[in-house]
Design an enzyme around this catalytic site. Structure first.
Site, PDB file in Angstrom:
ATOM      1  CG  ASP A   1      -1.714   1.242   1.386  1.00 30.36           C
ATOM      2  OD1 ASP A   1      -2.616   1.484   0.568  1.00 30.36           O
ATOM      3  OD2 ASP A   1      -1.428   2.015   2.330  1.00 30.36           O
TER       4      ASP A   1
ATOM      5  CD  GLU B   1      -3.343  -1.848  -1.220  1.00 35.14           C
ATOM      6  OE1 GLU B   1      -3.502  -0.617  -1.336  1.00 35.14           O
ATOM      7  OE2 GLU B   1      -3.720  -2.489  -0.222  1.00 35.14           O
TER       8      GLU B   1
END
Length: 210
Positions: free
Chosen positions: A37, A105
């Site tokens: 992320d 992610e």
């Protein structure tokens, strides 16, 4: 997995990135997702900074929010054929896009751990270049767009957001939000209250546009 353009030195990292906590509560992709992320956010920020030298911070922030959203991540995961490789437990229809986004992610986090920031940055830039260039006008986030829409009405009342009880497993909840404006109501889901409220606002905008 198609068109990732990266070869893992430690293939175990890729396996871990594709393992959801519902399959293995201890050895799963949540830590890699946390790293991915941040790598994604910084890479996309740098990409936008270079691509749009005349835009303000607010305009860049709106573009960034769209490009790192659950829906964009899930769309990229779809393009790469990621779904067929993810190991997951019980998954409701409403969780599919979130699982795809989280795994995407985690893959970026795995590339960062395996090959460093430059490697992860290169992969993300290749995948996001066309996405970042798709809109010549910086989009408004759904909550801002909804607020501006209702303020143009005679009542001018702000949208009302109601946070509903979360669903899903306690260690990996799905947040639910209901928003009401101009006599209409819509609900949204997300991995945080923020993303759920954005999802709800987007859903209500579609209703109000009819």
């Amino acid at each position: 997995m198609k068109n990732l353009n990266y070869t893992f030195k430690d293939k175990g990292l890729l396996d871990l990135a594709l393992t959801q906590s519902g399959v293995d509560a201890k050895h799963n992709n949540e830590r890699l997702e946390f790293v991915g992320d941040r790598v994604l956010g910084l890479t996309v920020a740098g990409l936008l900074y270079n691509m749009y030298p005349t835009e303000s911070e607010g305009e860049l922030a709106r573009r960034h929010a769209v490009l790192v959203s659950t829906e964009t991540l899930a769309a990229v995961a779809d393009r790469l054929g990621l779904a067929a490789s993810i190991r997951h437990g019980h998954m409701t229809a409403g969780r599919v896009r979130h699982v795809l986004a989280n795994a995407m992610e985690a893959v970026f986090g795995a590339i960062y751990i395996d090959g460093g920031f430059a490697a992860a940055q290169g992969v993300i830039a290749d995948l996001w270049q066309d996405l970042a260039a798709a809109d010549v006008i910086a989009p408004k986030d759904p909550k801002t767009a909804l607020q501006e829409l209702v303020q143009k009405s005679e009542s001018g009342a702000l949208p009302q957001y109601e946070y509903l009880p979360p669903s899903g497993a306690s260690h990996n909840p799905v947040f639910n939000v209901r928003v009401t404006a101009l006599g209409k109501t819509a609900t949204g889901q997300g991995i945080s209250k923020k993303t759920a409220s954005i999802d709800a606002a987007a859903a209500l905008l579609k209703i109000l546009a009819i």
